[in-house]
Every structure is written in structure tokens, then in C-alpha cells.
Design a protein around this motif. Structure first.
Motif, PDB file in Angstrom:
ATOM      1  N   SER A 158      84.211  49.820  23.564  1.00  0.00           N
ATOM      2  CA  SER A 158      84.728  50.499  22.772  1.00  0.00           C
ATOM      3  C   SER A 158      84.930  49.935  21.212  1.00  0.00           C
ATOM      4  O   SER A 158      84.559  50.689  19.721  1.00  0.00           O
ATOM      5  CB  SER A 158      86.452  50.530  22.581  1.00  0.00           C
ATOM      6  OG  SER A 158      87.118  49.276  22.788  1.00  0.00           O
ATOM      7  N   ARG A 159      84.270  49.066  20.822  1.00  0.00           N
ATOM      8  CA  ARG A 159      83.822  48.186  19.558  1.00  0.00           C
ATOM      9  C   ARG A 159      82.974  48.660  18.837  1.00  0.00           C
ATOM     10  O   ARG A 159      82.367  48.556  17.510  1.00  0.00           O
ATOM     11  CB  ARG A 159      84.164  46.650  19.846  1.00  0.00           C
ATOM     12  CG  ARG A 159      85.402  46.226  19.970  1.00  0.00           C
ATOM     13  CD  ARG A 159      84.923  44.417  19.609  1.00  0.00           C
ATOM     14  NE  ARG A 159      86.044  43.945  20.318  1.00  0.00           N
ATOM     15  CZ  ARG A 159      86.162  42.863  19.859  1.00  0.00           C
ATOM     16  NH1 ARG A 159      85.378  42.360  20.272  1.00  0.00           N
ATOM     17  NH2 ARG A 159      87.494  41.906  20.381  1.00  0.00           N
ATOM     18  N   LEU A 160      81.636  49.523  19.561  1.00  0.00           N
ATOM     19  CA  LEU A 160      80.259  50.259  19.237  1.00  0.00           C
ATOM     20  C   LEU A 160      80.655  51.677  19.402  1.00  0.00           C
ATOM     21  O   LEU A 160      79.869  52.179  19.366  1.00  0.00           O
ATOM     22  CB  LEU A 160      79.198  49.232  20.086  1.00  0.00           C
ATOM     23  CG  LEU A 160      79.055  48.127  20.119  1.00  0.00           C
ATOM     24  CD1 LEU A 160      78.233  47.992  20.720  1.00  0.00           C
ATOM     25  CD2 LEU A 160      78.675  47.317  18.526  1.00  0.00           C
ATOM     26  N   ASP A 163      78.262  54.029  21.644  1.00  0.00           N
ATOM     27  CA  ASP A 163      77.434  54.499  21.868  1.00  0.00           C
ATOM     28  C   ASP A 163      76.614  52.390  22.701  1.00  0.00           C
ATOM     29  O   ASP A 163      76.583  51.340  22.071  1.00  0.00           O
ATOM     30  CB  ASP A 163      76.921  53.410  20.587  1.00  0.00           C
ATOM     31  CG  ASP A 163      75.191  54.121  20.363  1.00  0.00           C
ATOM     32  OD1 ASP A 163      74.888  53.856  22.020  1.00  0.00           O
ATOM     33  OD2 ASP A 163      74.712  54.004  19.684  1.00  0.00           O
ATOM     34  N   ALA A 164      76.947  52.991  23.934  1.00  0.00           N
ATOM     35  CA  ALA A 164      76.098  52.644  25.461  1.00  0.00           C
ATOM     36  C   ALA A 164      74.827  52.294  24.891  1.00  0.00           C
ATOM     37  O   ALA A 164      74.201  50.989  25.420  1.00  0.00           O
ATOM     38  CB  ALA A 164      75.800  53.323  27.189  1.00  0.00           C
ATOM     39  N   ALA A 165      73.494  52.952  24.250  1.00  0.00           N
ATOM     40  CA  ALA A 165      71.938  52.621  24.262  1.00  0.00           C
ATOM     41  C   ALA A 165      72.283  51.665  22.951  1.00  0.00           C
ATOM     42  O   ALA A 165      71.919  50.414  23.160  1.00  0.00           O
ATOM     43  CB  ALA A 165      71.821  53.888  23.330  1.00  0.00           C
ATOM     44  N   LEU A 166      73.614  51.387  22.196  1.00  0.00           N
ATOM     45  CA  LEU A 166      73.355  50.247  21.252  1.00  0.00           C
ATOM     46  C   LEU A 166      74.096  49.388  21.936  1.00  0.00           C
ATOM     47  O   LEU A 166      73.589  48.153  21.258  1.00  0.00           O
ATOM     48  CB  LEU A 166      74.880  50.641  19.653  1.00  0.00           C
ATOM     49  CG  LEU A 166      74.433  49.562  19.049  1.00  0.00           C
ATOM     50  CD1 LEU A 166      73.809  48.970  18.376  1.00  0.00           C
ATOM     51  CD2 LEU A 166      75.165  50.193  17.938  1.00  0.00           C
ATOM     52  N   LEU A 167      74.687  49.338  22.616  1.00  0.00           N
ATOM     53  CA  LEU A 167      75.396  47.867  23.307  1.00  0.00           C
ATOM     54  C   LEU A 167      74.391  47.431  23.681  1.00  0.00           C
ATOM     55  O   LEU A 167      74.252  45.988  23.715  1.00  0.00           O
ATOM     56  CB  LEU A 167      76.551  48.360  24.429  1.00  0.00           C
ATOM     57  CG  LEU A 167      77.139  47.563  25.338  1.00  0.00           C
ATOM     58  CD1 LEU A 167      77.917  46.326  24.302  1.00  0.00           C
ATOM     59  CD2 LEU A 167      78.278  47.965  26.317  1.00  0.00           C
ATOM     60  N   SER A 168      73.274  48.000  24.756  1.00  0.00           N
ATOM     61  CA  SER A 168      72.622  48.039  25.613  1.00  0.00           C
ATOM     62  C   SER A 168      71.078  46.708  24.733  1.00  0.00           C
ATOM     63  O   SER A 168      71.233  45.871  25.051  1.00  0.00           O
ATOM     64  CB  SER A 168      71.776  48.860  25.889  1.00  0.00           C
ATOM     65  OG  SER A 168      70.552  48.132  27.138  1.00  0.00           O
TER      66      SER A 168
END
Length: 172
Positions: A158-160, A163-168
Motif C-alpha cells: 500500500s505504501r508503494l 504496485d507489486a512489480a515495484l515492490l518486487s
């Protein structure tokens, strides 16, 4: 009397490895002799051990089972220990669990420990494995892991902005 010294030293090494409850340990190591040494040291200390011979098998084993700690050889065929650790950490982001991983390498070169930590390993020990060094590193790594907070995938996502790709990428 000098004959008793090696026995006393061996007993103190074994005792040092038994300071905690028995562990379920995954050993990822491609060399049969190194596997046997790790198995002997860990089983002597009362731990149960499963071995795999490459990083891909280690990733699969951790997806299918729970281990208290992993001894991960850095240089293995198919998938090396650094890549395997990164894949495990990526999977753990979704699962919410964290398995301590101790990197094991024969090349005690400057920067090895840093590369292990950067890949997501929690500790590091060099080969050839020595009982006291192994038991000490396991104790330090497991103590740190028990004090660390649990990773909260949803909060970081949620902080990002979701964006799951960014998290990865951030975690990688």
C-alpha cells in the motif's frame, strides 16, 4: 592427560551446538562430502537435516515444507545460492513467513559476506565447516531472526501505491 584435551574440546563443540531446541534444517549443497560434513555436525547437535543439491531444489523444498534454518551453499549448479535466496525471499513476501538462511562458501574472499547479505541471507559461514563456527553462526542468525519484526507485505504494497512489480524490484 594431554590425550583428554581433544576429547574435551570435541565435547565442548558438541555441547555448543546443543544450546537450543532441535532444529529442522535444510542443507542446500551440491558436493556430497560437504553434505556429509554438514549432516554430521548438525545431527551430532541433535538437529534433523534434509539435503538438496542445487538452488532450484532448495526453492522448491521451502515452498513445500517449513524449516527452521537453511544452510545455503553459494556456488551450486542449476541455480546458485544467491539467486535461490532471492527467489525464496520473493516468495516469502507473498507468504508472510521468513526462514533464516546462512550462506556457505569456500571462497573466503572480501565481499563474500556482503554479497550473501545483499541477496537476503541472514548469516554467513565459510568452508570447510568447523563445528564451533557453524554452531556460533546458527545461534547468532536464529537469535537475530527471532528478534526481527515480521514483514508486512500488504502495508509495504500500500505504501508503494499497490504496485507489486515495484515492490518486487525494491525487495530484490
Amino acid at each position: 592427560e594431554s590425550e583428554g584435551a581433544p576429547k574435551d574440546e570435541e565435547e565442548s563443540e558438541t555441547q555448543a551446538g546443543m544450546d537450543r531446541s532441535p532444529l529442522n534444517v535444510l542443507v542446500a549443497e551440491d558436493n556430497r562430502i560437504n553434505q556429509q560434513v554438514a549432516i554430521h555436525l548438525l545431527e551430532t547437535a541433535g538437529h534433523s537435516v534434509r539435503t538438496v543439491s542445487d538452488g532450484n531444489m532448495a526453492v522448491t523444498a521451502l515452498r513445500e515444507n517449513t524449516y527452521d534454518v537453511v544452510l545455503m551453499d553459494v556456488q551450486m549448479p542449476v541455480m546458485d545460492g544467491l539467486e535461490a535466496t532471492m527467489k525464496i525471499r520473493e516468495f516469502e513476501l507473498r507468504s508472510g513467513r521468513h526462514t533464516p538462511i546462512v550462506g556457505v562458501t569456500a571462497s573466503a574472499m572480501k565481499g563474500d559476506k556482503e554479497r550473501c547479505i545483499a541477496a537476503g541471507m541472514d548469516g554467513y559461514v565459510s568452508k570447510p565447516l568447523k563445528a564451533t563456527d557453524l554452531y556460533e553462526e546458527l545461534e547468532k542468525t536464529l537469535s537475530r531472526a527471532s528478534k526481527s519484526t515480521v514483514f508486512d507485505y500488504d502495508t509495504l504494497l500500500s505504501r508503494l501505491g499497490g504496485d507489486a512489480a515495484l515492490l518486487s524490484e525494491v525487495v530484490g
